[in-house]
Design an enzyme around this catalytic site. Structure first.
Site, PDB file in Angstrom:
ATOM      1  N   GLY A  12       0.769  -1.234   0.000  1.00  9.93           N
ATOM      2  CA  GLY A  12       0.000   0.000   0.000  1.00  9.93           C
ATOM      3  C   GLY A  12       0.805   1.291   0.000  1.00  9.93           C
ATOM      4  N   MET A  91      -4.146  -6.668  -7.192  1.00  2.00           N
ATOM      5  CA  MET A  91      -3.497  -7.693  -8.000  1.00  2.00           C
ATOM      6  C   MET A  91      -4.454  -8.698  -8.649  1.00  2.00           C
ATOM      7  SD  MET A  91      -0.482  -6.740  -8.052  1.00  2.00           S
ATOM      8  CE  MET A  91       0.782  -5.839  -7.177  1.00  2.00           C
ATOM      9  N   ILE A  93      -7.608  -9.356 -11.705  1.00  2.00           N
ATOM     10  CA  ILE A  93      -8.273  -8.779 -12.875  1.00  2.00           C
ATOM     11  C   ILE A  93      -9.775  -8.792 -12.622  1.00  2.00           C
ATOM     12  CG2 ILE A  93      -8.721  -9.094 -15.339  1.00  2.00           C
ATOM     13  CD1 ILE A  93      -5.800  -9.989 -15.623  1.00  2.00           C
ATOM     14  N   LEU A  94     -10.355  -7.594 -12.678  1.00  2.00           N
ATOM     15  CA  LEU A  94     -11.793  -7.469 -12.422  1.00  2.00           C
ATOM     16  C   LEU A  94     -12.562  -7.788 -13.697  1.00  2.00           C
ATOM     17  CD1 LEU A  94     -11.437  -4.160 -10.411  1.00  2.00           C
ATOM     18  CD2 LEU A  94     -12.063  -6.396  -9.466  1.00  2.00           C
ATOM     19  N   ASN A 108      -6.320   3.034 -12.564  1.00  3.92           N
ATOM     20  CA  ASN A 108      -5.319   2.032 -12.168  1.00  3.92           C
ATOM     21  C   ASN A 108      -3.936   2.636 -12.344  1.00  3.92           C
ATOM     22  OD1 ASN A 108      -4.212  -0.625 -11.568  1.00  3.92           O
ATOM     23  ND2 ASN A 108      -3.725  -0.790 -13.745  1.00  3.92           N
ATOM     24  N   HIS A 110      -0.070   1.580 -13.096  1.00  5.04           N
ATOM     25  CA  HIS A 110       0.718   0.447 -13.599  1.00  5.04           C
ATOM     26  C   HIS A 110       2.187   0.873 -13.663  1.00  5.04           C
ATOM     27  CE1 HIS A 110       1.562  -3.273 -15.650  1.00  5.04           C
ATOM     28  NE2 HIS A 110       2.304  -2.585 -16.490  1.00  5.04           N
TER      29      HIS A 110
HETATM   30  C1  GAR Z   1       2.958  -0.858  -7.527  1.00  2.59           C
HETATM   31  O1  GAR Z   1       4.207  -0.757  -8.167  1.00  2.59           O
HETATM   32  C2  GAR Z   1       1.844  -0.859  -8.548  1.00  2.59           C
HETATM   33  O2  GAR Z   1       2.084  -0.015  -9.635  1.00  2.59           O
HETATM   34  C3  GAR Z   1       1.870  -2.293  -8.993  1.00  2.59           C
HETATM   35  O3  GAR Z   1       2.089  -3.027  -7.806  1.00  2.59           O
HETATM   36  C4  GAR Z   1       2.806  -2.233  -6.857  1.00  2.59           C
HETATM   37  C5  GAR Z   1       2.008  -2.175  -5.577  1.00  2.59           C
HETATM   38  O4  GAR Z   1       2.707  -1.515  -4.573  1.00  2.59           O
HETATM   39  N1  GAR Z   1       0.650  -2.638  -9.641  1.00  2.59           N
HETATM   40  C6  GAR Z   1       0.587  -3.483 -10.667  1.00  2.59           C
HETATM   41  O5  GAR Z   1       1.543  -4.089 -11.100  1.00  2.59           O
HETATM   42  C7  GAR Z   1      -0.808  -3.678 -11.265  1.00  2.59           C
HETATM   43  N2  GAR Z   1      -0.720  -4.249 -12.569  1.00  2.59           N
HETATM   44  P1  GAR Z   1       1.974  -0.820  -3.338  1.00  2.59           P
HETATM   45  O6  GAR Z   1       1.035  -1.858  -2.723  1.00  2.59           O
HETATM   46  O7  GAR Z   1       3.096  -0.488  -2.425  1.00  2.59           O
HETATM   47  O8  GAR Z   1       1.233   0.399  -3.840  1.00  2.59           O
END
Ligand code: GAR
Length: 211
Positions: A12, A91, A93-94, A108, A110
Site C-alpha cells: 500500500g 493484483m 483482474i476485475l 489504475n 501500472h
Molecule cells: C505498484 O508498483 C503498482 O504499480 C503495482 O504493484 C505495486 C504495488 O505496490 N501494480 C501493478 O503491477 C498492477 N498491474 P503498493 O502496494 O506499495 O502500492
C-alpha cells in the site's frame, strides 16, 4: 465531494501517497472514504487504520472466481456510495461488471509506460524484471482508466524514469514508485475529482489549470 475507494492487495505505498496528498490538501474535491483489500492482514489496511479511513476485506480466496469477487466488490462500492475507484497495487483482474458499474470512473496505476510491459501476467516486481530483461533504457509509470482489456484503458498520465546500470528489479521498482507512481497517481485522482478529465475514444483530455 467525490467519495474515493482505494482497492489494494499488499503493502500500500501508493495508498500512502494518496493519504499524504489528501493530508496536504492536494486531492481537490475528493475524499478517500474506504480502503478495500483483497487480502486480510495486508499492510495497506494498517495504513488506512492509522489515517482513520474505514478498511474492508473482500478476500479473493472466499470466492470461486474473479467474477464472483467482482460482483461482491461492486455491491460494497455501491453501498458505500463511491464515485471513484482507485486500483493501487490491486493484483486481480476485475470482470466486466466493474467497468459496467463504473464507466470511466476506475483509475489504475501500472509500473511501466503502457503499452510496454503490461497486460495479463505483468504485475508488481515482474514488470520490472521484464523491463530489465528486455534491456530498455527508460521505463516509468502510467495511470489509466480501466476498461474491459487488462491495462488497456485510456491513459490519463504517464511519467518516464531512467534505468541505470546495475539496477535490480527491486531497485528499479523503488525508483519508479518514488519518481513516478507516487506523483502521478494523486494528481490523476485530483484531476478526476475536480471534473477535469474527459474521454474521447482512446484519448483523455485534461481541462486546463494547475497540474
Ligand atoms: C505498484 O508498483 C503498482 O504499480 C503495482 O504493484 C505495486 C504495488 O505496490 N501494480 C501493478 O503491477 C498492477 N498491474 P503498493 O502496494 O506499495 O502500492
Amino acid at each position: 465531494m467525490t467519495k474515493i475507494a482505494v482497492l489494494v492487495s499488499g503493502g500500500g505505498t501508493n495508498l500512502q501517497a494518496l493519504i499524504d496528498a489528501q493530508n496536504r490538501g492536494e486531492l481537490k474535491n475528493g475524499e478517500i472514504t474506504a480502503v478495500i483489500s483483497s487480502k486480510a492482514g495486508a499492510y495497506a489496511l494498517e495504513r488506512a487504520q492509522k489515517a482513520g479511513i474505514p478498511g474492508y476485506v473482500v478476500a479473493r480466496k472466499e470466492y470461486d472466481s474473479n467474477r464472483a469477487m467482482t460482483q461482491a466488490l461492486v455491491a460494497r462500492l455501491k453501498e458505500l456510495d463511491i464515485g471513484l475507484v482507485v486500483l493501487a497495487g490491486f493484483m486481480h483482474i476485475l470482470t466486466e461488471e466493474m467497468v459496467a458499474a463504473y464507466p470511466n470512473a476506475i483509475l489504475n496505476v501500472h509500473p511501466a509506460l503502457i503499452p510496454s510491459f503490461c497486460g495479463a501476467g505483468y504485475y508488481g516486481l515482474h514488470v520490472h524484471e521484464k523491463a530489465l530483461a528486455y534491456g530498455v533504457k527508460v521505463t516509468g509509470a502510467t495511470v489509466h482508466f480501466v476498461n474491459e482489456e487488462p491495462d488497456g484503458g485510456p491513459i490519463v498520465l504517464q511519467k518516464a524514469v531512467d534505468i541505470l546500470p546495475g539496477d535490480t528489479p527491486e531497485v528499479l521498482q523503488r525508483r519508479v514508485m518514488e519518481q513516478a507512481e507516487w506523483i502521478i497517481l494523486p494528481k490523476a485522482v485530483s484531476l478526476f475529482c475536480e471534473g477535469r478529465l474527459s474521454v474521447e475514444g482512446r484519448t483523455v483530455l485534461i481541462q486546463e489549470g494547475e497540474l
